[in-house]
Design a protein around this motif. Structure first.
Motif, PDB file in Angstrom:
ATOM      1  N   GLU A  90      87.200 -60.671 -97.239  1.00 25.78           N
ATOM      2  CA  GLU A  90      86.715 -60.886 -96.144  1.00 25.78           C
ATOM      3  C   GLU A  90      87.565 -61.839 -95.388  1.00 25.78           C
ATOM      4  O   GLU A  90      87.969 -61.645 -94.168  1.00 25.78           O
ATOM      5  CB  GLU A  90      85.995 -62.325 -96.320  1.00 25.78           C
ATOM      6  CG  GLU A  90      84.835 -61.921 -96.686  1.00 25.78           C
ATOM      7  CD  GLU A  90      83.228 -63.235 -96.386  1.00 25.78           C
ATOM      8  OE1 GLU A  90      83.430 -64.008 -95.862  1.00 25.78           O
ATOM      9  OE2 GLU A  90      82.337 -63.567 -97.444  1.00 25.78           O
ATOM     10  N   LEU A 114      78.523 -60.119 -93.202  1.00 29.65           N
ATOM     11  CA  LEU A 114      79.470 -61.127 -93.405  1.00 29.65           C
ATOM     12  C   LEU A 114      80.394 -60.447 -91.915  1.00 29.65           C
ATOM     13  O   LEU A 114      81.849 -62.008 -91.986  1.00 29.65           O
ATOM     14  CB  LEU A 114      80.114 -60.629 -94.590  1.00 29.65           C
ATOM     15  CG  LEU A 114      79.129 -60.938 -96.097  1.00 29.65           C
ATOM     16  CD1 LEU A 114      80.198 -61.025 -97.126  1.00 29.65           C
ATOM     17  CD2 LEU A 114      78.605 -62.501 -95.872  1.00 29.65           C
ATOM     18  N   GLY A 177      74.035 -57.923-104.618  1.00 28.83           N
ATOM     19  CA  GLY A 177      74.733 -58.209-104.495  1.00 28.83           C
ATOM     20  C   GLY A 177      75.231 -59.630-104.102  1.00 28.83           C
ATOM     21  O   GLY A 177      76.261 -60.725-104.521  1.00 28.83           O
ATOM     22  N   VAL A 178      74.878 -60.111-103.202  1.00 29.59           N
ATOM     23  CA  VAL A 178      75.279 -61.014-102.276  1.00 29.59           C
ATOM     24  C   VAL A 178      73.848 -62.401-101.960  1.00 29.59           C
ATOM     25  O   VAL A 178      72.867 -61.370-101.082  1.00 29.59           O
ATOM     26  CB  VAL A 178      75.933 -61.260-100.908  1.00 29.59           C
ATOM     27  CG1 VAL A 178      76.338 -62.824-100.618  1.00 29.59           C
ATOM     28  CG2 VAL A 178      77.310 -61.020-101.689  1.00 29.59           C
ATOM     29  N   ASN A 179      73.066 -63.476-101.431  1.00 28.78           N
ATOM     30  CA  ASN A 179      72.529 -63.677-101.410  1.00 28.78           C
ATOM     31  C   ASN A 179      72.643 -63.749 -99.631  1.00 28.78           C
ATOM     32  O   ASN A 179      72.877 -64.905 -99.380  1.00 28.78           O
ATOM     33  CB  ASN A 179      72.342 -65.020-102.414  1.00 28.78           C
ATOM     34  CG  ASN A 179      70.492 -65.668-101.896  1.00 28.78           C
ATOM     35  OD1 ASN A 179      69.752 -64.912-100.696  1.00 28.78           O
ATOM     36  ND2 ASN A 179      70.054 -66.204-102.609  1.00 28.78           N
ATOM     37  N   ILE A 180      72.088 -63.340 -98.915  1.00 29.18           N
ATOM     38  CA  ILE A 180      71.698 -62.823 -97.820  1.00 29.18           C
ATOM     39  C   ILE A 180      70.838 -61.778 -96.933  1.00 29.18           C
ATOM     40  O   ILE A 180      70.737 -61.487 -97.805  1.00 29.18           O
ATOM     41  CB  ILE A 180      73.565 -62.187 -97.281  1.00 29.18           C
ATOM     42  CG1 ILE A 180      74.143 -61.361 -98.167  1.00 29.18           C
ATOM     43  CG2 ILE A 180      75.060 -62.865 -97.241  1.00 29.18           C
ATOM     44  CD1 ILE A 180      75.292 -60.100 -97.026  1.00 29.18           C
ATOM     45  N   PHE A 219      71.664 -62.340-108.306  1.00 25.05           N
ATOM     46  CA  PHE A 219      73.160 -62.081-107.751  1.00 25.05           C
ATOM     47  C   PHE A 219      74.138 -61.613-108.547  1.00 25.05           C
ATOM     48  O   PHE A 219      74.412 -62.892-108.864  1.00 25.05           O
ATOM     49  CB  PHE A 219      72.592 -63.101-106.896  1.00 25.05           C
ATOM     50  CG  PHE A 219      72.011 -62.810-105.883  1.00 25.05           C
ATOM     51  CD1 PHE A 219      71.860 -61.828-104.528  1.00 25.05           C
ATOM     52  CD2 PHE A 219      71.299 -63.729-105.488  1.00 25.05           C
ATOM     53  CE1 PHE A 219      70.371 -61.203-103.955  1.00 25.05           C
ATOM     54  CE2 PHE A 219      69.834 -63.902-104.722  1.00 25.05           C
ATOM     55  CZ  PHE A 219      69.276 -62.812-103.748  1.00 25.05           C
ATOM     56  N   THR A 220      74.911 -60.374-107.824  1.00 23.90           N
ATOM     57  CA  THR A 220      76.310 -60.499-109.002  1.00 23.90           C
ATOM     58  C   THR A 220      76.894 -61.495-108.051  1.00 23.90           C
ATOM     59  O   THR A 220      78.312 -61.519-108.419  1.00 23.90           O
ATOM     60  CB  THR A 220      76.938 -58.977-109.027  1.00 23.90           C
ATOM     61  OG1 THR A 220      77.059 -58.812-108.007  1.00 23.90           O
ATOM     62  CG2 THR A 220      75.739 -57.896-109.530  1.00 23.90           C
ATOM     63  N   GLY A 221      77.707 -61.470-106.644  1.00 22.41           N
ATOM     64  CA  GLY A 221      78.177 -62.487-105.653  1.00 22.41           C
ATOM     65  C   GLY A 221      79.328 -61.815-105.098  1.00 22.41           C
ATOM     66  O   GLY A 221      80.194 -62.188-104.488  1.00 22.41           O
ATOM     67  N   ASP A 222      79.478 -60.357-105.165  1.00 24.34           N
ATOM     68  CA  ASP A 222      79.857 -60.064-104.468  1.00 24.34           C
ATOM     69  C   ASP A 222      79.286 -58.495-104.479  1.00 24.34           C
ATOM     70  O   ASP A 222      78.381 -57.788-104.795  1.00 24.34           O
ATOM     71  CB  ASP A 222      80.497 -59.657-104.788  1.00 24.34           C
ATOM     72  CG  ASP A 222      81.593 -59.162-105.901  1.00 24.34           C
ATOM     73  OD1 ASP A 222      80.881 -57.741-106.824  1.00 24.34           O
ATOM     74  OD2 ASP A 222      81.951 -59.670-106.819  1.00 24.34           O
ATOM     75  N   ALA A 248      73.103 -53.899-103.407  1.00 22.96           N
ATOM     76  CA  ALA A 248      74.651 -53.827-103.859  1.00 22.96           C
ATOM     77  C   ALA A 248      76.050 -53.378-103.417  1.00 22.96           C
ATOM     78  O   ALA A 248      76.920 -53.673-104.400  1.00 22.96           O
ATOM     79  CB  ALA A 248      74.627 -54.757-105.434  1.00 22.96           C
TER      80      ALA A 248
END
Length: 365
Positions: A90, A114, A177-180, A219-222, A248
């Motif tokens: 990011e 993002l 991948g990410v909670n979005i 979620f894996t976080g990325d 993801a």
């Protein structure tokens, strides 16, 4: 930033539809937000389209790759120049956008939810420049930013029904991948599709990894660490899941690796047709929930070339062909005809509006 690529090619292209509610049409110009017709060589030869990726990079086998292919299609057919800036985190978004806005970019395409904040900042600071934002919007809407959105819950509903109808263990799974919103909208549709199958068939197929009511799950976080996707999928397999839908990006390749090692688990890919984009795992893909990002990017860029850019949001749906369920490929003979017919009927009901697939993350125009 991983790399910057620029190139120039030939001439001539047909503009297709990308306006909200209008279908992409083969070989005819309609409303490319808002252009249409052939892109003139004169307009294209001096036009540069720039793209800033999310952290997955342009070869993510997913949404970044699809968006980039939308630009390279015009590079090859119309002769525009394409400049690619890849983000590795990011922290690269702002600097990459600063670079595109300092160059002579006729349009800058930014890819991913993002990137919304950085895109809005760049657009507000450069009101005379044009942007297209894949998978998100700006708040408030900006006259120089066109959102390219996709109601993937509709197609994921079909994928969930397919997963429930083909599981041998009675357990399927999904993770993000990410909670979005652009991730959870897939998971909502998938869970609803499984629930619809259970109701229609009197079945009791379980979904691991997502609780729609709670809007919470795994979620894996990325979108980069494939090892995390592999580890999480291995946990699902240990709990009995034999169909897994990772949402993801490249992390999903880790899920495919776990499925391959297991030998009896199948994968439903997202964004692109995984059978083609991640062909090393082609025999594992039951189907894919596809977003026609490439066409939407081609359309809005064509409109920009012709001086007909519009910031009106585009929302891809089953009705206009912006989202869909990929072919069953190697599983064509394994999916029962009755199940295929039921999925086709559901597709028609959703496209007509008779059946509404709801999600808190559903995009609107």
């Amino acid at each position: 930033m991983k790399k910057i690529i620029g190139a120039t090619a030939l001439a001539g292209v047909v503009a297709l539809a990308a306006a909200c509610g209008e279908a992409p049409e083969e070989a005819t110009g309609t409303d490319a937000g808002a252009g249409g017709g052939e892109t003139s060589a004169a307009a294209a030869e001096d036009f540069t389209a720039c793209m800033v990726t999310d952290a997955g990079g342009a070869d993510d086998r997913s949404f970044n790759q699809s968006a980039y292919e939308g630009l390279t299609a015009l590079e090859e057919s119309a002769g525009i120049e394409v400049t690619l800036l890849e983000s590795s985190s990011e922290a690269d978004y702002g600097p990459n956008l600063a670079q595109t806005t300092s160059q002579d970019c006729g349009i800058t395409v930014t890819v991913g939810f993002l990137l919304a904040g950085a895109t809005a900042e760049a657009a507000q600071a450069n009101p005379d420049q044009q942007f297209a934002l894949v998978d998100s919007t700006t708040e408030p809407p900006l006259e120089n930013v066109k959102p390219l959105l996709f109601d993937t819950a509709q197609a994921s509903y079909l994928a969930g029904y397919l997963a429930a109808g083909t599981t041998r263990t009675g357990t399927v799974a999904t993770f993000g991948g990410v909670n979005i919103p652009t991730v959870t909208v897939f998971m909502d549709g998938f869970a609803d599709g499984v629930a619809a199958y259970n109701q229609a068939r009197g079945a009791d197929v379980r979904v691991l990894g997502w609780d729609k009511a709670a809007q919470d799950g795994s979620f894996t976080g990325d979108f980069e660490n494939q090892a995390n996707g592999q580890a999480l999928t291995e946990q699902f397999i240990q709990q009995g899941a034999d169909v897994v839908m990772p949402v993801a990006g490249p992390v999903g390749l880790g899920a495919a690796a776990a499925a391959q090692a297991n030998g009896s688990t199948r994968v439903i890919w997202v964004d692109t047709d995984g059978y083609e984009s991640a062909s090393q795992y082609a025999p594992l893909f039951l189907s894919s929930v596809v977003k026609e990002i490439d066409q939407a990017v081609t359309d809005v860029t064509t409109a920009a070339v012709e001086g007909e850019f519009s910031a009106d949001p585009y929302v891809g749906t089953l009705e206009n062909g912006g989202v869909g369920l990929a072919p069953y490929h190697d599983f064509e003979d394994d999916v029962p005809q009755q199940l295929k017919d039921e999925i086709d009927a559901l597709r028609e009901r959703i496209a007509s509006g008779e059946l509404v697939v709801e999600s808190p993350s559903t995009p609107t125009s």
